[in-house]
Design a protein around this motif. Sequence first.
Motif, PDB file in Angstrom:
ATOM      1  N   LEU A 230       9.877   7.477  -0.017  1.00  0.00           N
ATOM      2  CA  LEU A 230       8.699   7.796   0.801  1.00  0.00           C
ATOM      3  C   LEU A 230       7.489   6.948   0.419  1.00  0.00           C
ATOM      4  CD1 LEU A 230       9.029  11.693   1.031  1.00  0.00           C
ATOM      5  CD2 LEU A 230       9.337  10.012   2.858  1.00  0.00           C
ATOM      6  N   LEU A 231       7.686   6.020  -0.484  1.00  0.00           N
ATOM      7  CA  LEU A 231       6.617   5.109  -0.930  1.00  0.00           C
ATOM      8  C   LEU A 231       5.388   5.897  -1.402  1.00  0.00           C
ATOM      9  CD1 LEU A 231       6.592   1.984  -1.065  1.00  0.00           C
ATOM     10  CD2 LEU A 231       5.225   1.983   1.012  1.00  0.00           C
ATOM     11  N   LEU A 232       5.632   6.875  -2.255  1.00  0.00           N
ATOM     12  CA  LEU A 232       4.526   7.658  -2.831  1.00  0.00           C
ATOM     13  C   LEU A 232       3.934   6.884  -4.003  1.00  0.00           C
ATOM     14  CD1 LEU A 232       5.932  11.310  -2.769  1.00  0.00           C
ATOM     15  CD2 LEU A 232       4.991   9.920  -0.912  1.00  0.00           C
ATOM     16  N   GLU A 233       2.735   7.331  -4.444  1.00  0.00           N
ATOM     17  CA  GLU A 233       2.040   6.584  -5.507  1.00  0.00           C
ATOM     18  C   GLU A 233       2.696   6.740  -6.878  1.00  0.00           C
ATOM     19  OE1 GLU A 233      -1.971   8.068  -5.509  1.00  0.00           O
ATOM     20  OE2 GLU A 233      -2.562   6.765  -3.858  1.00  0.00           O
ATOM     21  N   LYS A 234       3.046   7.993  -7.227  1.00  0.00           N
ATOM     22  CA  LYS A 234       3.445   8.203  -8.624  1.00  0.00           C
ATOM     23  C   LYS A 234       4.096   9.579  -8.802  1.00  0.00           C
ATOM     24  CE  LYS A 234       1.325   7.649 -13.192  1.00  0.00           C
ATOM     25  NZ  LYS A 234       0.232   7.015 -13.916  1.00  0.00           N
TER      26      LYS A 234
ATOM     27  N   TYR B 280      -6.319  13.785   2.038  1.00  0.00           N
ATOM     28  CA  TYR B 280      -5.773  12.793   1.093  1.00  0.00           C
ATOM     29  C   TYR B 280      -6.870  12.158   0.266  1.00  0.00           C
ATOM     30  CZ  TYR B 280      -1.695  13.662   3.844  1.00  0.00           C
ATOM     31  OH  TYR B 280      -0.641  14.298   4.463  1.00  0.00           O
ATOM     32  N   PRO B 281      -6.550  11.765  -0.983  1.00  0.00           N
ATOM     33  CA  PRO B 281      -5.244  11.791  -1.621  1.00  0.00           C
ATOM     34  C   PRO B 281      -4.844  13.217  -2.026  1.00  0.00           C
ATOM     35  CG  PRO B 281      -6.881  11.017  -3.196  1.00  0.00           C
ATOM     36  CD  PRO B 281      -7.593  11.184  -1.876  1.00  0.00           C
ATOM     37  N   THR B 282      -3.556  13.439  -2.059  1.00  0.00           N
ATOM     38  CA  THR B 282      -3.017  14.771  -2.361  1.00  0.00           C
ATOM     39  C   THR B 282      -2.026  14.705  -3.517  1.00  0.00           C
ATOM     40  OG1 THR B 282      -3.171  15.405  -0.044  1.00  0.00           O
ATOM     41  CG2 THR B 282      -1.725  16.727  -1.383  1.00  0.00           C
ATOM     42  N   ALA B 283      -2.109  15.727  -4.374  1.00  0.00           N
ATOM     43  CA  ALA B 283      -1.100  15.905  -5.435  1.00  0.00           C
ATOM     44  C   ALA B 283      -0.271  17.136  -5.084  1.00  0.00           C
ATOM     45  CB  ALA B 283      -1.785  16.095  -6.787  1.00  0.00           C
ATOM     46  N   PHE B 284       1.025  16.940  -4.899  1.00  0.00           N
ATOM     47  CA  PHE B 284       1.940  18.067  -4.644  1.00  0.00           C
ATOM     48  C   PHE B 284       2.525  18.525  -5.985  1.00  0.00           C
ATOM     49  CE2 PHE B 284       1.848  16.684  -0.275  1.00  0.00           C
ATOM     50  CZ  PHE B 284       2.159  17.821   0.460  1.00  0.00           C
TER      51      PHE B 284
ATOM     52  N   GLN C 147       0.850  -1.203   0.000  1.00  0.00           N
ATOM     53  CA  GLN C 147       0.000   0.000   0.000  1.00  0.00           C
ATOM     54  C   GLN C 147       0.889   1.258   0.000  1.00  0.00           C
ATOM     55  OE1 GLN C 147      -3.632  -0.120   1.739  1.00  0.00           O
ATOM     56  NE2 GLN C 147      -3.912   1.871   0.764  1.00  0.00           N
ATOM     57  N   LYS C 148       0.725   2.108  -1.004  1.00  0.00           N
ATOM     58  CA  LYS C 148       1.544   3.319  -1.095  1.00  0.00           C
ATOM     59  C   LYS C 148       0.887   4.456  -0.291  1.00  0.00           C
ATOM     60  CE  LYS C 148       4.183   1.408  -4.394  1.00  0.00           C
ATOM     61  NZ  LYS C 148       3.557   0.112  -4.524  1.00  0.00           N
ATOM     62  N   HIS C 149       1.689   5.435   0.088  1.00  0.00           N
ATOM     63  CA  HIS C 149       1.107   6.637   0.704  1.00  0.00           C
ATOM     64  C   HIS C 149       0.302   7.390  -0.369  1.00  0.00           C
ATOM     65  CE1 HIS C 149       4.601   6.108   3.608  1.00  0.00           C
ATOM     66  NE2 HIS C 149       3.512   6.001   4.348  1.00  0.00           N
ATOM     67  N   PRO C 150      -0.879   7.918  -0.021  1.00  0.00           N
ATOM     68  CA  PRO C 150      -1.783   8.494  -1.037  1.00  0.00           C
ATOM     69  C   PRO C 150      -1.365   9.891  -1.518  1.00  0.00           C
ATOM     70  CG  PRO C 150      -2.782   8.642   1.129  1.00  0.00           C
ATOM     71  CD  PRO C 150      -1.471   7.944   1.331  1.00  0.00           C
TER      72      PRO C 150
ATOM     73  N   ILE D 242       4.496  13.192   5.095  1.00  0.00           N
ATOM     74  CA  ILE D 242       4.479  11.762   5.440  1.00  0.00           C
ATOM     75  C   ILE D 242       4.529  11.569   6.957  1.00  0.00           C
ATOM     76  CG2 ILE D 242       5.838   9.619   5.306  1.00  0.00           C
ATOM     77  CD1 ILE D 242       4.264  10.249   2.752  1.00  0.00           C
ATOM     78  N   VAL D 243       5.319  12.382   7.640  1.00  0.00           N
ATOM     79  CA  VAL D 243       5.373  12.277   9.111  1.00  0.00           C
ATOM     80  C   VAL D 243       3.988  12.548   9.682  1.00  0.00           C
ATOM     81  CG1 VAL D 243       6.306  13.376  11.197  1.00  0.00           C
ATOM     82  CG2 VAL D 243       7.835  12.785   9.323  1.00  0.00           C
ATOM     83  N   ALA D 244       3.308  13.592   9.170  1.00  0.00           N
ATOM     84  CA  ALA D 244       1.961  13.925   9.657  1.00  0.00           C
ATOM     85  C   ALA D 244       0.989  12.796   9.337  1.00  0.00           C
ATOM     86  CB  ALA D 244       1.493  15.239   9.025  1.00  0.00           C
ATOM     87  N   LEU D 245       1.088  12.260   8.136  1.00  0.00           N
ATOM     88  CA  LEU D 245       0.168  11.197   7.689  1.00  0.00           C
ATOM     89  C   LEU D 245       0.327   9.934   8.539  1.00  0.00           C
ATOM     90  CD1 LEU D 245      -1.817  10.257   5.432  1.00  0.00           C
ATOM     91  CD2 LEU D 245       0.172   9.670   4.064  1.00  0.00           C
ATOM     92  N   ARG D 246       1.551   9.622   8.927  1.00  0.00           N
ATOM     93  CA  ARG D 246       1.813   8.367   9.643  1.00  0.00           C
ATOM     94  C   ARG D 246       1.665   8.508  11.160  1.00  0.00           C
ATOM     95  NH1 ARG D 246       4.616   4.383   6.519  1.00  0.00           N
ATOM     96  NH2 ARG D 246       5.332   3.463   8.459  1.00  0.00           N
ATOM     97  N   SER D 247       1.461   9.757  11.650  1.00  0.00           N
ATOM     98  CA  SER D 247       1.429   9.915  13.109  1.00  0.00           C
ATOM     99  C   SER D 247       0.001   9.832  13.639  1.00  0.00           C
ATOM    100  CB  SER D 247       2.078  11.233  13.518  1.00  0.00           C
ATOM    101  OG  SER D 247       1.384  12.296  12.937  1.00  0.00           O
TER     102      SER D 247
END
Length: 181
Positions: free
Chosen positions: A55-59, A126-130, A28-31, A176-181
């Motif tokens: 960071l195991l991002l999607e794309k 999420y999901p987010t596009a930077f 599962q990738k980070h969204p 990613i830190v915020a997403l995983r905390s």
Amino acid sequence: MRWCKMLQKNKTELREGKPSRQEYGTVQKHPIVVVLDNLNSAFNIGVIFRLAEALLLEKVYLCGDCPLPDSRKFQTTAKRSEKWIAWEHKSDTKDTVMELKNEGYKIVSAELSHNSIPYTEAIYEYPTAFIFGNEKKGVSEDILELSDTVVHLPIYGMANSLNVSSCASVMLYDAIVALRS
Ligand SMILES: C[S@@+](CC[C@H](N)C(=O)[O-])C[C@H]1O[C@@H](n2cnc3c(N)ncnc32)[C@H](O)[C@@H]1O
């Protein structure tokens, strides 16, 4: 030097806790996806590929007039990360952003703009596009208008901006830190 070898993790130790090559495709990738708006430097693009994969991002979307991952310059910094991270070249950034919006992605542009907020104040959905912009021109005006949020890294010294890959490193690690905390 010997003491250095003993303190640093070896290749086997570095792989501990990570997916195997076989598992990687189904992990599962980070969204989060990254959209590069007409970046010129193959070195910068390679750094961002390596970062996005770590960071195991999607794309990663390479939009417009960007060097592709077949150049020697790209390989210097990407370290073969393009083998793992999904990526696609798109001719137009605006069309790509519209497609991502329609798929439900929140659009976050990294830019110092009149309406940007410090990255520490951003609350991502999420999901987010930077979106990261061209080394000289920055993120295009029409993309800034389409963005749900524009975030910046405060600059305290004399520089007008940071290197785009340095900026991506700080913002994406923070997300990613915020997403995983
Ligand atoms: C070198 S900057 C672009 C140049 C800048 N717009 C200018 O006019 O000097 C390249 C890209 O890096 C990102 N970037 C660099 N520094 C930034 C910062 N302090 N805050 C937000 N984004 C930044 C943005 O995505 C920007 O489009």
